[in-house]
Design an enzyme around this catalytic site. Structure first.
Site, PDB file in Angstrom:
ATOM      1  NE  ARG A  72      -2.268  -1.328   3.580  1.00  0.00           N
ATOM      2  CZ  ARG A  72      -1.703  -0.543   4.480  1.00  0.00           C
ATOM      3  NH1 ARG A  72      -1.782   0.770   4.392  1.00  0.00           N
ATOM      4  NH2 ARG A  72      -1.088  -1.069   5.516  1.00  0.00           N
ATOM      5  CE1 TYR A 200       0.543  -6.069  -2.045  1.00  0.00           C
ATOM      6  CE2 TYR A 200      -0.580  -4.100  -1.258  1.00  0.00           C
ATOM      7  CZ  TYR A 200      -0.075  -5.368  -1.024  1.00  0.00           C
ATOM      8  OH  TYR A 200      -0.219  -5.934   0.216  1.00  0.00           O
ATOM      9  N   GLY A 202      -3.752  -4.267  -1.816  1.00  0.00           N
ATOM     10  CA  GLY A 202      -4.426  -3.277  -0.980  1.00  0.00           C
ATOM     11  C   GLY A 202      -4.789  -1.992  -1.722  1.00  0.00           C
ATOM     12  CE  LYS A 209      -6.891  -4.004   4.830  1.00  0.00           C
ATOM     13  NZ  LYS A 209      -5.849  -4.136   5.820  1.00  0.00           N
ATOM     14  CG  HIS A 229      -7.016  -3.128  10.149  1.00  0.00           C
ATOM     15  ND1 HIS A 229      -5.726  -2.655  10.235  1.00  0.00           N
ATOM     16  CD2 HIS A 229      -6.965  -4.167   9.280  1.00  0.00           C
ATOM     17  CE1 HIS A 229      -4.931  -3.371   9.443  1.00  0.00           C
ATOM     18  NE2 HIS A 229      -5.661  -4.300   8.864  1.00  0.00           N
ATOM     19  CB  SER A 251      -0.590  -3.639   8.039  1.00  0.00           C
ATOM     20  OG  SER A 251      -1.729  -2.852   7.771  1.00  0.00           O
ATOM     21  CB  CYS A 253       0.870  -6.282  14.056  1.00  0.00           C
ATOM     22  SG  CYS A 253       2.009  -4.952  13.656  1.00  0.00           S
ATOM     23  CE  LYS A 255      -5.450  -7.107  10.791  1.00  0.00           C
ATOM     24  NZ  LYS A 255      -4.082  -6.537  10.737  1.00  0.00           N
ATOM     25  CG  ASN A 257       0.520 -15.625  12.604  1.00  0.00           C
ATOM     26  OD1 ASN A 257       1.011 -16.738  12.558  1.00  0.00           O
ATOM     27  ND2 ASN A 257       0.871 -14.666  11.783  1.00  0.00           N
ATOM     28  CG  ASP A 280      -7.297  -7.340   6.970  1.00  0.00           C
ATOM     29  OD1 ASP A 280      -6.377  -7.041   7.749  1.00  0.00           O
ATOM     30  OD2 ASP A 280      -7.533  -6.691   5.936  1.00  0.00           O
ATOM     31  CB  SER A 373       5.374 -12.178  -0.950  1.00  0.00           C
ATOM     32  OG  SER A 373       5.936 -12.849   0.152  1.00  0.00           O
ATOM     33  NE  ARG A 374       0.056  -8.580   2.531  1.00  0.00           N
ATOM     34  CZ  ARG A 374      -0.469  -8.248   3.703  1.00  0.00           C
ATOM     35  NH1 ARG A 374      -1.556  -8.833   4.164  1.00  0.00           N
ATOM     36  NH2 ARG A 374       0.105  -7.318   4.446  1.00  0.00           N
ATOM     37  N   GLY A 501       0.458 -19.827  19.004  1.00  0.00           N
ATOM     38  CA  GLY A 501      -0.549 -20.633  19.708  1.00  0.00           C
ATOM     39  C   GLY A 501      -0.634 -20.307  21.192  1.00  0.00           C
ATOM     40  CG  ASP A 502       2.587 -21.003  23.724  1.00  0.00           C
ATOM     41  OD1 ASP A 502       1.947 -21.930  24.258  1.00  0.00           O
ATOM     42  OD2 ASP A 502       3.685 -21.167  23.147  1.00  0.00           O
TER      43      ASP A 502
HETATM   44  P1  GTP Z   1      -2.401  -7.603   7.518  1.00  0.00           P
HETATM   45  O1  GTP Z   1      -2.881  -8.696   6.639  1.00  0.00           O
HETATM   46  O2  GTP Z   1      -1.260  -6.819   6.911  1.00  0.00           O
HETATM   47  O3  GTP Z   1      -3.458  -6.688   8.051  1.00  0.00           O
HETATM   48  O4  GTP Z   1      -1.656  -8.242   8.771  1.00  0.00           O
HETATM   49  P2  GTP Z   1      -1.948  -9.310   9.896  1.00  0.00           P
HETATM   50  O5  GTP Z   1      -2.145  -8.573  11.181  1.00  0.00           O
HETATM   51  O6  GTP Z   1      -2.954 -10.314   9.502  1.00  0.00           O
HETATM   52  O7  GTP Z   1      -0.525  -9.953   9.963  1.00  0.00           O
HETATM   53  P3  GTP Z   1      -0.022 -11.448  10.151  1.00  0.00           P
HETATM   54  O8  GTP Z   1      -0.834 -12.264  11.095  1.00  0.00           O
HETATM   55  O9  GTP Z   1       0.194 -12.023   8.814  1.00  0.00           O
HETATM   56  O10 GTP Z   1       1.380 -11.078  10.839  1.00  0.00           O
HETATM   57  C1  GTP Z   1       2.532 -11.568  10.371  1.00  0.00           C
HETATM   58  C2  GTP Z   1       3.733 -11.139  11.196  1.00  0.00           C
HETATM   59  O11 GTP Z   1       3.460 -11.135  12.596  1.00  0.00           O
HETATM   60  C3  GTP Z   1       4.859 -12.112  11.002  1.00  0.00           C
HETATM   61  O12 GTP Z   1       6.056 -11.375  11.003  1.00  0.00           O
HETATM   62  C4  GTP Z   1       4.760 -13.013  12.231  1.00  0.00           C
HETATM   63  O13 GTP Z   1       5.967 -13.637  12.507  1.00  0.00           O
HETATM   64  C5  GTP Z   1       4.351 -12.029  13.287  1.00  0.00           C
HETATM   65  N1  GTP Z   1       3.607 -12.630  14.406  1.00  0.00           N
HETATM   66  C6  GTP Z   1       2.324 -13.039  14.406  1.00  0.00           C
HETATM   67  N2  GTP Z   1       1.951 -13.498  15.619  1.00  0.00           N
HETATM   68  C7  GTP Z   1       3.036 -13.334  16.422  1.00  0.00           C
HETATM   69  C8  GTP Z   1       3.285 -13.584  17.800  1.00  0.00           C
HETATM   70  O14 GTP Z   1       2.419 -14.038  18.551  1.00  0.00           O
HETATM   71  N3  GTP Z   1       4.528 -13.279  18.283  1.00  0.00           N
HETATM   72  C9  GTP Z   1       5.495 -12.755  17.469  1.00  0.00           C
HETATM   73  N4  GTP Z   1       6.700 -12.489  18.010  1.00  0.00           N
HETATM   74  N5  GTP Z   1       5.304 -12.518  16.158  1.00  0.00           N
HETATM   75  C10 GTP Z   1       4.089 -12.783  15.648  1.00  0.00           C
HETATM   76  C1  SPV Z   2      -2.870  -4.518   5.386  1.00  0.00           C
HETATM   77  O1  SPV Z   2      -1.888  -3.898   4.937  1.00  0.00           O
HETATM   78  O2  SPV Z   2      -3.400  -4.222   6.487  1.00  0.00           O
HETATM   79  C2  SPV Z   2      -3.443  -5.652   4.638  1.00  0.00           C
HETATM   80  C3  SPV Z   2      -2.933  -5.921   3.302  1.00  0.00           C
HETATM   81  O3  SPV Z   2      -4.334  -6.311   5.133  1.00  0.00           O
HETATM   82  S1  SPV Z   2      -3.570  -4.838   2.105  1.00  0.00           S
HETATM   83  O4  SPV Z   2      -4.801  -5.431   1.562  1.00  0.00           O
HETATM   84  O5  SPV Z   2      -2.570  -4.724   1.076  1.00  0.00           O
HETATM   85  O6  SPV Z   2      -3.875  -3.570   2.684  1.00  0.00           O
HETATM   86 MN    MN Z   3      -4.971  -5.513   7.117  1.00  0.00          MN
END
Ligand code: GTP
Ligand code: SPV
Ligand code: MN
Length: 593
Positions: A72, A200, A202, A209, A229, A251, A253, A255, A257, A280, A373-374, A501-502
């Site tokens: 973005r 791209y 987003g 978005k 978000h 983003s 951070c 979500k 996961n 998301d 990359s996505r 997971g923890d």
């Molecule tokens: P957008 O799709 O961009 O909105 O992001 P999102 O919040 O869905 O991000 P995503 O879950 O893909 O986050 C990926 C990043 O967060 C990777 O660098 C992971 O390693 C890190 N990450 C996710 N959960 C954890 C966690 O519990 N601990 C740590 N240290 N890193 C985490």
């Molecule tokens: C974000 O950046 O928060 C995303 C990916 O979820 S994008 O759709 O590119 O904005």
């Molecule tokens: Mn997002």
């Protein structure tokens, strides 16, 4: 091809845009299998898509964006409200008339020699009381195929729309992918989005978005609901009861996961399960019983590939095994599959990296996949998809969780004292920037409610809207509000909490707090767990009561410093800052003195 609707507002808008961009041909996307197959074949014939190994990855494709177009572009994203004040100090603003003129100049004749695809789509289950219709015009098959995964596309959407004028207009023009002429413009007062010179995700999947957050947040303000978000997950306890949590993290951070987490062994044995409703975006409104309900308006996951693996997120990985489009990952030529950093410890030697150059992953210092990359994966693929995913009325929310990436300051978890304090906690969120947006990575910035790049109106009005939503709820029924931080680091730079997971251990405490089952320590910043109340069974050697105590500590000097930062941030909004939040800031300052 004939139009799929007789809706006059739709047809006349499309006519105007055809006149402007001058396509050779118009194709309406009906969502049929045959049409999708045909588009995939066309995209493969031009190199826009690469068909992957159909035995290992059925219906999966690889796409590479232009090297200058991988995330973005917040600096080139505009809220074109009628006045600058309506967009507020955290958004870029352009006068709508000037913006239209500039964008039309860029878009004019840009579809010459190309096809216009007309995508009718629904955000939310078709016909749900939460759902809203959009129409995106694009000259990119990649966009069409992504929208088909990420939203509900096809004829039934137009049937539900009928003659209504209540739909979001979206025009996307690839043009020349010229960075200098790239603009992502939202016109909240016109229900309109125009995006030019990008390919791209987003920036161009306009349902995501641009609509589901920027335009929808404005609609929610006007109509009494919220677009956030936020992921949505359900936690099922051993008695089979499911509680839902919405969580807003910036983003990349965590979500995706958290939304799909696998419970630790000891929790699995007891019978805990986690169900993913969304990863998301949440649309939230009050239900007939007075509680807040949320839906995920999307139909797929546009997830960060690097770091996704069998251990960190097996559910996300499983979701990518069919019908998925990979963008800017490495291409393994030996078996025609994909690879990214953090997938496994065995990078391919005979590969092509994300920019399209030959790449030996065993020897090269360069990355195979772009950090942003996505994968675009259908939600139905997700092994832990919630049975409520298609529920048109959404799921009831027990807790709202804010969180960011902060090496210091923010404790592992704390609870706000009440709704308004919770809004304050969301408003002061700060996080280190990531590769999800163009620009520097790792810089701490304020990102209120993880909405900094996505709020379609003045952030101060948005905060007031949050306060008004809370005032309208019976406090007994309102979700409790928390803040988490999985990213605290020790002095050597190691993460102090195992995460992934923890994180369920923290969510369990959150649910227990919602149910009044566990006590907490009242501190300067809110309620903090007693370390003994966070279950660390099975984390021997990784987390001790002592290390837990240190990530639950409120470090007053750091908070004094942070309060100054908050004050500076709030000052940008002048006297628009809701008095409730100004008072919360005074309380914080006094508490940490
Ligand atoms: P957008 O799709 O961009 O909105 O992001 P999102 O919040 O869905 O991000 P995503 O879950 O893909 O986050 C990926 C990043 O967060 C990777 O660098 C992971 O390693 C890190 N990450 C996710 N959960 C954890 C966690 O519990 N601990 C740590 N240290 N890193 C985490
Ligand atoms: C974000 O950046 O928060 C995303 C990916 O979820 S994008 O759709 O590119 O904005
Ligand atoms: Mn997002």
């Amino acid at each position: 091809m004939s139009a799929l609707t007789t809706n006059k507002s739709v047809l006349s808008w499309i006519d105007e845009k055809v006149e402007l961009v001058k396509p050779d041909k118009i194709v309406w996307i009906d969502g049929s299998k045959e049409q999708i197959e045909e588009l995939r074949a066309t995209a493969c014939s031009t190199g826009e898509l690469i068909k992957l190994n159909q035995e290992l990855l059925p219906d999966c494709y690889l796409h590479r964006t232009a090297v200058n177009d991988v995330a973005r572009v917040e600096g080139r994203t505009f809220i074109c409200a009628s006045t600058k004040e309506e967009a507020g100090p955290t958004n870029n603003w352009m006068d709508p008339n000037e913006a239209y003129e500039m964008l039309y100049d860029i878009a004019r004749d840009s579809y010459k020699g190309r096809t216009m695809y007309v995508i009718p789509y629904s955000m939310g289950p078709v016909g749900s009381p939460f759902a809203k219709v959009g129409i995106e015009l694009t000259d990119s098959i990649y966009v069409v195929l992504n929208m088909v995964i990420m939203t509900r596309v096809g004829k039934d959407v137009l049937e539900v729309l009928g003659d209504s004028n209540d739909w979001v207009r979206g025009l996307h023009c690839r043009c020349d992918i010229d960075e200098e002429k790239r603009y992502i413009c939202q016109f909240p007062q016109d229900n309109t989005i125009i995006s030019v010179n990008s390919g791209y995700g987003g920036n161009v999947l306009l349902g995501k978005k641009c609509f589901a957050l920027r335009i929808a947040s404005y609609q929610g303000w006007k109509e009494g609901w919220q677009a956030e978000h936020m992921l949505i997950l359900g936690i099922e306890n051993p008695r089979g009861e499911v509680k839902y949590i919405c969580a807003a993290f910036p983003s990349a951070c965590g979500k995706t996961n958290l939304a799909m987490l696998i419970p630790p062994e000891s929790y699995k044995k007891k019978g805990y399960k986690v169900w993913c409703v969304g990863d998301d975006i949440s649309w939230i409104r009050k239900g007939p019983d007075g509680r807040l309900y949320a839906i995920n308006p999307e139909n797929g996951f546009f997830g960060v590939a690097p770091g996704t693996n069998e251990k960190s997120n097996p559910n996300a990985l499983a979701s990518t095994k069919k019908g998925t489009i990979f963008t800017n990952v490495a291409h393994n030529l030996d078996n025609n599959t994909v690879w990214w950093e953090g997938l496994d410890k065995n990078p391919p030697a005979n590969a092509v990296e994300w920019k399209g150059n030959p790449w030996n992953g065993q020897e090269s210092e360069e990355k195979g996949a772009h950090p942003n990359s996505r994968f675009t994966a259908p939600a139905v693929n997700c092994p832990c998809l919630s049975s409520e995913f298609e529920n048109p009325n959404g799921v009831p929310i027990s807790a709202i969780v804010f969180g960011g990436r902060r090496a210091k300051l923010a404790p592992l978890v704390y609870q706000s004292r009440d709704w308004n304090h919770g809004v304050f906690v969301g408003s002061i969120m700060a996080s280190e920037t990531t590769a999800a947006a163009a620009g520097a990575v790792g810089v701490v910035r304020r990102d209120p409610m993880a909405m900094l790049p996505f709020c379609g109106y003045n952030m101060a009005d948005y905060w007031q809207h949050w306060i008004d939503i809370g005032a309208d709820l019976d406090p007994e029924k309102a979700p409790k509000i928390f803040n988490v931080n999985w990213f605290r680091k020790d002095d050597e730079g190691n993460f102090m909490w195992p995460g992934f997971g923890d994180n369920l251990r923290v969510l369990e405490w959150i649910i227990d707090r919602c149910e009044g089952k566990v006590d907490a320590k009242s501190t300067e910043i809110g309620f903090i767990p007693y370390a003994e109340d966070i279950n660390i069974e099975g984390l021997e050697g990784e987390v001790s009561l002592e290390s837990l105590n240190s990530i639950l500590e409120v470090e007053k000097e750091l908070w004094q410093e942070d309060a100054k930062g908050i004050e500076e941030f709030y000052a940008k909004f002048g006297d628009k800052i809701p008095p409730v939040l100004a008072a919360e800031l005074e309380t914080l300052k006094k508490n940490v003195q």
